[in-house]
Design a protein around this motif. Structure first.
Motif, short mmCIF file in Angstrom:
data_model
loop_
_atom_site.label_atom_id
_atom_site.label_comp_id
_atom_site.label_asym_id
_atom_site.label_seq_id
_atom_site.Cartn_x
_atom_site.Cartn_y
_atom_site.Cartn_z
N ASP A 192 -9.59 8.99 0.65
CA ASP A 192 -8.17 8.64 0.69
C ASP A 192 -7.43 9.51 1.70
O ASP A 192 -6.64 9.01 2.52
N ASP A 196 -1.62 -1.08 -3.99
CA ASP A 196 -2.75 -0.16 -3.92
C ASP A 196 -2.23 1.23 -3.58
O ASP A 196 -1.37 1.38 -2.69
N ASP A 239 -14.25 9.95 -3.25
CA ASP A 239 -13.24 8.90 -3.05
C ASP A 239 -11.87 9.50 -2.74
O ASP A 239 -11.10 8.93 -1.95
N ILE A 292 0.87 -1.18 0.00
CA ILE A 292 0.00 0.00 0.00
C ILE A 292 0.91 1.23 0.00
O ILE A 292 1.72 1.42 0.92
N GLN A 351 -8.27 8.40 5.13
CA GLN A 351 -7.65 7.12 5.46
C GLN A 351 -6.19 7.31 5.84
O GLN A 351 -5.70 6.71 6.81
N SER A 352 -5.50 8.13 5.08
CA SER A 352 -4.10 8.41 5.38
C SER A 352 -3.94 9.00 6.78
O SER A 352 -3.05 8.60 7.55
N VAL A 410 -7.02 8.80 -8.40
CA VAL A 410 -8.21 8.09 -7.92
C VAL A 410 -9.14 7.76 -9.09
O VAL A 410 -9.73 6.68 -9.14
N VAL A 454 -2.96 5.00 -2.15
CA VAL A 454 -3.82 5.85 -1.33
C VAL A 454 -3.24 7.25 -1.38
O VAL A 454 -2.06 7.45 -1.06
N VAL A 494 1.19 5.16 0.10
CA VAL A 494 0.51 6.40 0.49
C VAL A 494 1.39 7.56 0.05
O VAL A 494 2.53 7.70 0.53
#
Length: 222
Positions: free
Chosen positions: A170, A35, A166, A5, A173-174, A94, A37, A7
């Motif tokens: 993100d 993924d 979305d 992931i 989430q970060s 995104v 982010v 970021v």
């Protein structure tokens, strides 16, 4: 399968510098899933760049250039009235995630790197939707085949409430993960997240961190 992931923010200079190291890591684990982010480094900024901030940023760019050897075009920051808002560039990444079916994440990462190169190396205005659509669609088509995507459709999705929502998710989430600096590279291992890069990290150090994590897991299971 290794699940990474990443970021980051496409308008973060250290993320730009980290790009070749990340690519080199991925070449050693070709079956890895990654993924992305978006971090939102300067998201929703409304202030035009002033001289002091421009000088500060150029200082960062000089450090990244010395460390990474990557090209920088200072004209990217010389545009009159330039507003350093990283949200549109993050939203373009995104948007690529929304539109592509590539489970490996390589197409989205290609868009991320294309936007970085457009901004840092070619001084493109990556706050402009048309520029973002051009860069992103070219990168997506290179991964998934010419004609797979078009700029008009990409632009529609880029401007959609879904892409905006979305992207904000993100950023949130970060923050929930407690990530305050970019780039950050995490690996999902044994149903837990482990950080293997907090800032610019060389490929060999990334490989070493992954190996140590795997060896520690094997010892616990023994």
């Amino acid at each position: 399968m290794t699940h990474l992931i990443y970021v980051a923010d496409p308008m973060c200079s250290w993320c730009y510098g980290f790009g070749p190291e990340l690519q080199a890591l991925l070449e050693t684990i070709p079956d890895a899933k990654i993924d992305l982010v978006m971090g939102g480094l300067r998201a929703y900024n409304k202030q035009a760049l002033d001289d002091a901030t421009r000088t500060m940023l150029l200082g960062h760019w000089q450090h990244v250039a010395e460390r990474s050897g990557l090209p920088f075009d200072e004209q990217a920051l010389m545009r009159p009235g330039f507003i350093y808002d990283t949200e549109p560039a993050c939203r373009a990444v995104v948007t690529a995630r929304i539109l592509t079916d590539d489970d490996s994440g390589r197409a989205v990462l290609a868009v991320f790197h294309a936007i970085q190169h457009g901004f840092y190396a070619s001084a493109r205005d990556v706050c402009d939707s048309a520029v973002l659509a051009e860069l992103a669609v070219a990168a997506m088509n290179q991964v998934e085949g010419e004609g797979s995507f078009d700029e008009a459709s990409f632009g529609e999705t880029l401007a959609s409430p879904m892409a905006m929502s979305d992207t904000r998710a993100d950023f949130e989430q970060s923050q929930q993960w407690g990530i305050r600096g970019f780039p950050a590279l995490l690996v999902l291992h044994d149903n837990a997240l482990h950080m293997i890069a907090n800032g610019y990290t060389a490929r060999d150090d990334l490989i070493k961190s992954l190996q140590e994590l795997q060896q520690s897991s094997q010892k616990e299971q023994a």
